[in-house]
Design an enzyme around this catalytic site. Structure first.
Site, mmCIF file in Angstrom:
data_model
loop_
_atom_site.group_PDB
_atom_site.id
_atom_site.type_symbol
_atom_site.label_atom_id
_atom_site.label_comp_id
_atom_site.label_asym_id
_atom_site.label_seq_id
_atom_site.Cartn_x
_atom_site.Cartn_y
_atom_site.Cartn_z
ATOM 1 N N CYS A 28 0.909 -1.107 0.131
ATOM 2 C CA CYS A 28 -0.051 -0.082 -0.119
ATOM 3 C C CYS A 28 0.906 1.300 0.005
ATOM 4 O O CYS A 28 2.085 1.147 0.128
ATOM 5 C CB CYS A 28 -0.847 0.141 1.038
ATOM 6 S SG CYS A 28 -0.169 -0.287 2.661
ATOM 7 N N HIS A 29 0.196 2.520 -0.239
ATOM 8 C CA HIS A 29 0.976 3.700 -0.353
ATOM 9 C C HIS A 29 0.460 4.637 0.574
ATOM 10 O O HIS A 29 -0.806 4.556 0.922
ATOM 11 C CB HIS A 29 1.195 4.232 -1.923
ATOM 12 C CG HIS A 29 1.348 3.058 -2.679
ATOM 13 N ND1 HIS A 29 2.842 2.588 -3.139
ATOM 14 C CD2 HIS A 29 0.557 2.314 -3.613
ATOM 15 C CE1 HIS A 29 2.736 1.890 -4.108
ATOM 16 N NE2 HIS A 29 1.334 1.585 -4.388
ATOM 17 N N TYR A 45 2.759 11.376 -12.262
ATOM 18 C CA TYR A 45 1.412 11.767 -12.067
ATOM 19 C C TYR A 45 1.368 12.656 -10.849
ATOM 20 O O TYR A 45 2.092 12.430 -9.823
ATOM 21 C CB TYR A 45 0.596 10.393 -11.797
ATOM 22 C CG TYR A 45 0.970 9.593 -10.829
ATOM 23 C CD1 TYR A 45 0.533 9.687 -9.458
ATOM 24 C CD2 TYR A 45 1.891 8.558 -10.960
ATOM 25 C CE1 TYR A 45 0.797 8.802 -8.606
ATOM 26 C CE2 TYR A 45 2.262 7.928 -9.926
ATOM 27 C CZ TYR A 45 1.706 7.793 -8.721
ATOM 28 O OH TYR A 45 2.421 7.172 -7.641
ATOM 29 N N THR A 73 5.808 6.416 -6.587
ATOM 30 C CA THR A 73 6.909 7.273 -7.547
ATOM 31 C C THR A 73 6.641 8.648 -7.621
ATOM 32 O O THR A 73 7.348 9.518 -7.866
ATOM 33 C CB THR A 73 6.841 6.600 -8.972
ATOM 34 O OG1 THR A 73 5.342 6.734 -9.380
ATOM 35 C CG2 THR A 73 7.246 5.293 -9.034
ATOM 36 N N ARG A 126 5.917 4.018 -17.590
ATOM 37 C CA ARG A 126 5.153 5.262 -17.451
ATOM 38 C C ARG A 126 5.206 5.982 -16.484
ATOM 39 O O ARG A 126 4.792 7.063 -15.880
ATOM 40 C CB ARG A 126 3.683 4.754 -17.936
ATOM 41 C CG ARG A 126 2.960 3.926 -16.809
ATOM 42 C CD ARG A 126 1.481 3.548 -17.028
ATOM 43 N NE ARG A 126 1.227 2.226 -16.518
ATOM 44 C CZ ARG A 126 1.237 2.282 -15.064
ATOM 45 N NH1 ARG A 126 1.062 3.122 -14.581
ATOM 46 N NH2 ARG A 126 0.926 0.982 -14.520
ATOM 47 N N TYR A 153 9.179 -3.760 -9.789
ATOM 48 C CA TYR A 153 8.144 -3.702 -10.483
ATOM 49 C C TYR A 153 8.334 -3.691 -12.037
ATOM 50 O O TYR A 153 9.160 -2.539 -12.386
ATOM 51 C CB TYR A 153 7.456 -2.188 -10.187
ATOM 52 C CG TYR A 153 5.988 -2.137 -10.436
ATOM 53 C CD1 TYR A 153 5.058 -3.190 -10.890
ATOM 54 C CD2 TYR A 153 5.374 -0.881 -10.696
ATOM 55 C CE1 TYR A 153 3.913 -3.175 -11.336
ATOM 56 C CE2 TYR A 153 4.139 -0.803 -11.096
ATOM 57 C CZ TYR A 153 3.266 -1.990 -11.365
ATOM 58 O OH TYR A 153 2.056 -1.555 -11.686
ATOM 59 N N HIS A 177 2.997 -7.533 -8.018
ATOM 60 C CA HIS A 177 1.837 -7.988 -8.907
ATOM 61 C C HIS A 177 2.224 -9.111 -9.870
ATOM 62 O O HIS A 177 1.728 -8.986 -11.380
ATOM 63 C CB HIS A 177 1.308 -6.688 -9.551
ATOM 64 C CG HIS A 177 1.189 -5.418 -8.914
ATOM 65 N ND1 HIS A 177 1.255 -5.567 -7.318
ATOM 66 C CD2 HIS A 177 1.473 -4.252 -9.154
ATOM 67 C CE1 HIS A 177 1.060 -4.187 -6.977
ATOM 68 N NE2 HIS A 177 1.358 -3.285 -7.965
ATOM 69 N N ASP A 246 -2.978 -2.502 -2.306
ATOM 70 C CA ASP A 246 -2.469 -1.461 -3.186
ATOM 71 C C ASP A 246 -3.153 -0.065 -3.077
ATOM 72 O O ASP A 246 -2.982 0.813 -3.860
ATOM 73 C CB ASP A 246 -2.680 -1.919 -4.886
ATOM 74 C CG ASP A 246 -1.559 -0.874 -5.612
ATOM 75 O OD1 ASP A 246 -0.765 -0.416 -5.206
ATOM 76 O OD2 ASP A 246 -2.350 -0.688 -6.861
ATOM 77 N N ASN A 251 -3.215 5.491 -10.367
ATOM 78 C CA ASN A 251 -3.411 5.337 -11.901
ATOM 79 C C ASN A 251 -4.197 4.454 -12.296
ATOM 80 O O ASN A 251 -4.187 3.855 -13.530
ATOM 81 C CB ASN A 251 -1.746 5.004 -12.609
ATOM 82 C CG ASN A 251 -0.874 6.052 -11.864
ATOM 83 O OD1 ASN A 251 -1.133 7.276 -12.253
ATOM 84 N ND2 ASN A 251 0.226 5.601 -11.596
HETATM 85 C C1 0GY Z 1 1.089 0.255 -7.614
HETATM 86 C C2 0GY Z 1 1.133 0.528 -9.117
HETATM 87 C C3 0GY Z 1 1.307 1.771 -9.845
HETATM 88 C C4 0GY Z 1 2.131 2.775 -9.319
HETATM 89 C C5 0GY Z 1 3.083 2.727 -8.233
HETATM 90 O O1 0GY Z 1 4.660 3.829 -7.314
HETATM 91 C C6 0GY Z 1 3.802 4.021 -8.034
HETATM 92 O O2 0GY Z 1 3.466 5.185 -8.401
HETATM 93 O O3 0GY Z 1 3.431 1.921 -7.598
HETATM 94 C C7 0GY Z 1 0.875 1.658 -11.088
HETATM 95 O O4 0GY Z 1 0.758 2.855 -11.720
HETATM 96 O O5 0GY Z 1 1.017 0.734 -11.776
HETATM 97 O O6 0GY Z 1 1.721 -0.712 -7.349
HETATM 98 O O7 0GY Z 1 0.834 0.989 -6.862
#
Ligand code: 0GY
Length: 291
Positions: A28-29, A45, A73, A126, A153, A177, A246, A251
């Site tokens: 998770c973020h 983004y 990111t 991306r 990733y 994933h 997640d 996105n």
């Molecule tokens: C995820 C997937 C994405 C984004 C990021 O760090 C991120 O920006 O992980 C994605 O856009 O596929 O794992 O959250």
């Protein structure tokens, strides 16, 4: 935030599936809040804010005990929001950071003290600009003595090119994933077969069996096309799988998942109590709370 940004569900449903005690949401973020933790200038983004307090409220609502928070990111290599969330968690969260090669030993030590246990290398074009592989290998060598691991990733089409790099990293590796399989292809076909081979040949490589909402073409509520992929990984490598929501789901374009329904997806990919205990409790505890 970006004009077409989809925000996380404000009122997810309560899951029917009862998580085993001590379960960990291992992917998770947090985003910002942007006025306290500004997003990185190089980001691809700009999300909505998604605070640590909101994450911990979701954790409690869904029935998790702990979180593994992965640096997003949009925050680049400034791990301020992540560290703040770890400190607010009272030991109930661990972190995966993004670091640059010039990070000092003292900074790595401070991240470790805050609860960071890994770094993330992102190959999804991306989301980030390319970092040379030599640089990444150098970072992996720096973190290996700390007992950290590397989270990777990438998209399935890039695995042939990345295979040797991933297999020879000097740390344990966790793939996000399931390496983003194309679920319109067969789970028994050559593309996913290569991912299964990577896990079979490399006992230090783990997989998150996450993100049906991101991978699915058949879509909600069942995400049925993702089940054979995740189920295969859980059954073949039960000691090396992790699961996470997640949240806040960066996105996504087609829909925003109901986090309660995502939890209800778990028994379809880990059908027995033994598999669920490993996936949700034992494995993440071993990787993130060994100390
Ligand atoms: C995820 C997937 C994405 C984004 C990021 O760090 C991120 O920006 O992980 C994605 O856009 O596929 O794992 O959250």
């Amino acid at each position: 935030m970006d004009p077409n940004w989809l925000s996380f569900a404000a009122e997810p449903s309560r899951p029917t599936f009862r998580l085993p005690p001590g379960s960990v949401d291992a992917h998770c973020h947090v985003f910002g809040p942007g006025d306290l933790f500004p997003f990185a200038p190089e980001r691809k983004y700009t999300p909505c804010d998604a605070s640590a307090a909101q994450l911990f409220a979701l954790r409690d609502f869904l029935g998790f005990e702990r979180n593994v928070i992965v640096q997003a990111t949009c925050h680049g290599a400034d791990n301020g929001a992540l560290v703040d969330a770890l400190e607010r968690s009272g030991g109930m969260a661990r972190g995966v950071a993004t670091v640059r090669e010039d990070i000092s030993d003292a900074e790595l030590k401070a991240l470790d003290a805050a609860g960071v246990r890994g770094v993330r290398f992102n190959f999804v074009k991306r989301l980030v600009d390319t970092t040379p592989r030599d640089t990444l290998t150098g970072i992996a060598r720096r973190i290996a003595p700390l007992g950290w691991h590397t989270v990777i990733y990438f998209e399935a089409a890039d695995l042939p090119d990345l295979y040797d790099f991933i297999a020879t990293l000097p740390t344990p590796v966790v793939v996000d994933h399931m390496g983003r399989p194309d679920v319109t292809k067969s789970a028994d076909g050559p593309e996913f077969g290569l991912f299964l081979r990577l896990l079979a040949e490399s006992p230090q490589i783990w997989s998150k069996v996450t993100c049906p909402e991101r991978l699915s073409v058949s879509g909600p509520p069942g995400y049925t096309d993702v089940v054979p992929f995740a189920h295969r990984v859980v059954e073949r490598f039960p000691e090396r799988v992790l699961w996470g929501t997640d949240w806040p789901h960066p996105n996504l374009k087609s829909h925003m998942p109901d986090d309660g329904k995502l939890v209800d997806f778990i028994p379809r990919i880990a059908p027995t109590a033994d598999l669920q205990q490993k996936l949700l409790v034992d494995n993440p505890r071993r990787l993130y709370w060994a100390r």
